[in-house]
Design a protein around this motif. Structure first.
Motif, mmCIF file in Angstrom:
data_model
loop_
_atom_site.group_PDB
_atom_site.id
_atom_site.type_symbol
_atom_site.label_atom_id
_atom_site.label_comp_id
_atom_site.label_asym_id
_atom_site.label_seq_id
_atom_site.Cartn_x
_atom_site.Cartn_y
_atom_site.Cartn_z
ATOM 1 N N LEU A 18 23.463 37.572 31.261
ATOM 2 C CA LEU A 18 22.952 38.002 32.556
ATOM 3 C C LEU A 18 21.616 37.321 32.875
ATOM 4 N N PRO A 19 21.368 37.054 34.158
ATOM 5 C CA PRO A 19 20.020 36.619 34.530
ATOM 6 C C PRO A 19 19.057 37.797 34.430
ATOM 7 N N LEU A 20 17.782 37.485 34.152
ATOM 8 C CA LEU A 20 16.768 38.509 33.917
ATOM 9 C C LEU A 20 15.742 38.489 35.042
ATOM 10 N N ALA A 21 15.356 39.678 35.493
ATOM 11 C CA ALA A 21 14.281 39.829 36.477
ATOM 12 C C ALA A 21 13.152 40.601 35.812
ATOM 13 N N VAL A 56 18.926 41.402 25.205
ATOM 14 C CA VAL A 56 20.134 41.987 25.801
ATOM 15 C C VAL A 56 20.719 41.043 26.851
ATOM 16 N N ALA A 57 19.870 40.457 27.684
ATOM 17 C CA ALA A 57 20.341 39.542 28.720
ATOM 18 C C ALA A 57 21.046 38.338 28.118
ATOM 19 N N ASP A 85 5.037 42.847 27.116
ATOM 20 C CA ASP A 85 5.757 41.739 26.502
ATOM 21 C C ASP A 85 6.801 42.213 25.488
ATOM 22 N N GLY A 86 6.519 43.291 24.749
ATOM 23 C CA GLY A 86 7.508 43.809 23.809
ATOM 24 C C GLY A 86 8.747 44.326 24.505
ATOM 25 N N THR A 87 8.566 45.020 25.620
ATOM 26 C CA THR A 87 9.700 45.522 26.403
ATOM 27 C C THR A 87 10.498 44.368 26.999
ATOM 28 N N VAL A 88 9.798 43.359 27.497
ATOM 29 C CA VAL A 88 10.474 42.194 28.068
ATOM 30 C C VAL A 88 11.260 41.450 26.994
ATOM 31 N N ASN A 89 10.726 41.384 25.780
ATOM 32 C CA ASN A 89 11.444 40.751 24.669
ATOM 33 C C ASN A 89 12.772 41.452 24.426
ATOM 34 N N GLY A 123 10.959 54.761 23.208
ATOM 35 C CA GLY A 123 12.029 54.851 22.226
ATOM 36 C C GLY A 123 13.421 54.722 22.806
ATOM 37 N N ASP A 124 13.560 54.894 24.116
ATOM 38 C CA ASP A 124 14.879 54.824 24.760
ATOM 39 C C ASP A 124 15.127 53.504 25.482
ATOM 40 N N VAL A 125 14.159 52.582 25.427
ATOM 41 C CA VAL A 125 14.270 51.355 26.214
ATOM 42 C C VAL A 125 15.495 50.544 25.828
ATOM 43 N N ARG A 126 15.714 50.305 24.542
ATOM 44 C CA ARG A 126 16.841 49.460 24.126
ATOM 45 C C ARG A 126 18.182 50.081 24.515
ATOM 46 N N GLU A 127 18.305 51.373 24.319
ATOM 47 C CA GLU A 127 19.559 52.039 24.689
ATOM 48 C C GLU A 127 19.808 51.933 26.190
ATOM 49 N N GLU A 128 18.780 52.146 26.996
ATOM 50 C CA GLU A 128 18.958 52.068 28.453
ATOM 51 C C GLU A 128 19.238 50.643 28.903
ATOM 52 N N LEU A 129 18.659 49.667 28.227
ATOM 53 C CA LEU A 129 18.949 48.262 28.558
ATOM 54 C C LEU A 129 20.419 47.937 28.296
ATOM 55 N N GLU A 130 20.943 48.429 27.172
ATOM 56 C CA GLU A 130 22.364 48.200 26.857
ATOM 57 C C GLU A 130 23.251 48.824 27.925
ATOM 58 N N LYS A 131 22.941 50.049 28.345
ATOM 59 C CA LYS A 131 23.731 50.708 29.390
ATOM 60 C C LYS A 131 23.635 49.948 30.709
ATOM 61 N N ALA A 132 22.418 49.517 31.047
ATOM 62 C CA ALA A 132 22.225 48.814 32.319
ATOM 63 C C ALA A 132 22.974 47.498 32.347
ATOM 64 N N ALA A 133 23.006 46.796 31.207
ATOM 65 C CA ALA A 133 23.679 45.492 31.168
ATOM 66 C C ALA A 133 25.171 45.622 31.437
ATOM 67 N N GLY A 134 25.751 46.786 31.149
ATOM 68 C CA GLY A 134 27.182 46.971 31.369
ATOM 69 C C GLY A 134 27.566 47.125 32.823
#
Length: 501
Positions: free
Chosen positions: A283-286, A277-278, A268-272, A246-257
């Motif tokens: 940003l390039p994605l790993a 966000v990338a 695959d859902g998490t990678v999507n 449930g926190d993945v999207r929020e943490e991705l937004e923070k990480a992208a900053g």
């Protein structure tokens, strides 16, 4: 009658070469019988018995699969398939073609002899064929695992002569047949090493020494802890954030900053979610595979931590296509597949049962429940024609078959949506099965397939279920599917460590 013919001279045997070969074979058999290897009398008979009916090799395949690495699982599957073909050939042709009796056991010490002597003919050795087929099949997919299995296969083959149940030539012929079976399987189902990635310019990305600048968000529900620890050991400069689903999207937004490179570890859902966000942050994605299926990562060529670390430290990346769907105000992307019809219902049913009984059993149960339910096909206008559909599938890139194996993508930037539809009818299960078994570009009364860059679907009822990369939601009406060509930059190791040519 010619006076030069001497009727009293002895006539040569009918097969002098064959006779010399048989005598040599017998001498070699007796030489092995006379030889004593330390611990051989105790180990080799047991090893020989353990390979009866392929039990030893099925156990080895299970051990390989338990490593949970995709290459090991493919190697195990290829080894078992090669063994199966070799056994089928031996039992239908080999044993019936040359009815050679078993060796006489007189020269073999009693302690070595098997308690249960085989009753089939001697030529060729089925045990040697199975051992060679399994080892060769594993090696064709993974040379490292093949090298680990090869000594065991050689020991099984040797045990058949050591215990006195086969002549050396029986074992050599069986081993040759087993290797041939492994190559025959490779001819039907090519290994990944045989599939050369298409030519594509390298994307310009930063090379991250020790991972400096990488922020990796890991979904802990995907069982990613082992891979995350391995990544931290290999790239001590990387930052890793582990979180609940449930926190993945929020943490991705923070990480992208704060990241130079956005990383993600999960299914695959998490990678999507990370790809979306990338794209917004440029940003390039790993991607580090950490889920059950990991279609995108594996088609990309990233199967483990080592592959991703090499790409990050050497600055190796490619640009890939992204699929996008639009329905009313709703927008989303897909890296793998988009679907309407019975498949989204199957995904929802599977997700309901998987926490209770596990992923694969839940998938089987979901398929049975969905296909047995009394339902009607969805209605949609596809390419100007309204029709009932049991399923519409759109792949981000063309899915190819590898012989008899399930499809995979060889090119993630081909600019195409791989669209397949299963037409409505009274027997959805039969139609879906025939479509699954058909090739990627086929047409029949039950199903059709085409490659397009853009597809519009009209007349779709609002609230119709749709699935994208394993996630399920509802439509808001008409749909537009389109490609974003080479929109996403993703790290991946390049063949040979350099550019595509």
């Amino acid at each position: 009658m010619s006076p030069d013919v001497d009727l009293t001279a002895p006539t040569p045997g009918p097969h002098p070469v064959r006779n010399r070969f048989l005598r040599l074979d017998q001498r070699l058999f007796e030489a092995v019988a006379a030889r004593h290897w330390p611990a051989g009398d105790r180990v080799l008979p047991r090893l020989s018995n353990s390979a009866n009916h392929g039990v030893l090799w099925f156990a080895a395949a299970a051990a390989l699969a338990a490593t949970r690495t995709p290459r090991a699982r493919r190697a195990a599957l290829r080894g078992v398939a090669s063994l199966g073909l070799a056994s089928l050939t031996i039992n239908t042709l080999g044993k019936r073609s040359v009815r050679r009796p078993r060796p006489v056991l007189d020269p073999v010490p009693l302690v070595r002899q098997l308690k249960r002597q085989p009753v089939t003919t001697s030529f060729p050795s089925g045990h040697a064929a199975s051992a060679a087929a399994f080892a060769a099949g594993v090696a064709l997919e993974s040379p490292a695992w093949g090298a680990a299995v090869a000594p065991l296969a050689c020991a099984v083959a040797l045990s058949r002569v050591y215990t006195g149940v086969h002549f050396p030539s029986d074992v050599l012929a069986g081993a040759a047949l087993g290797v041939g079976a492994a190559f025959a399987v490779r001819g039907m189902v090519p290994t990944r090493a045989q599939l050369v990635p298409p030519a594509r310019p390298r994307a310009e990305v930063p090379a991250l020494e020790e991972g400096e600048g990488l922020v990796m968000v890991a979904n802990i529900a995907s069982g990613t802890s082992d891979r995350v620890r391995a990544l931290c050991d290999a790239l001590p400069g990387a930052e890793v954030v582990e979180c609940e689903p449930g926190d993945v999207r929020e943490e991705l937004e923070k990480a992208a900053g704060r990241a130079r490179v956005l990383g993600v570890c999960g299914g695959d859902g998490t990678v999507n979610a990370a790809a979306e966000v990338a794209l917004r942050y440029g940003l390039p994605l790993a991607v580090l595979p950490g889920g059950t299926l990991n279609h995108f990562a594996y088609d990309l060529g990233v199967e483990d931590v080592r592959a991703l670390c090499r790409a990050l430290e050497q600055g190796e990346a490619v640009r890939v296509d992204v699929g996008r769907f639009v329905s009313g105000e709703q927008r989303g992307i897909f890296l793998n597949t988009f679907s309407l019809g019975v498949y989204p219902e199957l995904v929802r049913e599977r997700e309901h049962w998987s926490p209770r009984i596990g992923g694969w059993p839940a998938g089987v149960l979901a398929a049975v429940r969905v296909l047995r339910a009394d339902r009607h096909p969805l209605e949609a206008e596809v390419r100007g024609r309204r029709r009932p559909l049991w399923m519409l599938f759109a792949g981000n890139g063309t899915y190819h078959r590898m012989g008899l194996a399930p499809g995979r993508r060889l090119d993630l930037a081909d600019g195409q949506l791989d669209v397949r539809v299963v037409h409505g009818g009274r027997r959805p299960a039969l139609r879906l099965l025939s479509a699954a078994l058909a090739g990627p570009l086929t047409r029949s009364p039950a199903h059709a397939a085409v490659q397009v860059g853009r597809l519009r679907l009209s007349g779709v009822a609002p609230g119709t279920l749709l699935a994208y990369d394993g996630e399920v939601t509802e439509t808001e009406g008409d749909l537009l599917l389109e490609k974003l060509p080479q929109a996403l930059t993703v790290y991946r190791p390049l063949p040979g460590g350099g550019l595509f040519s």
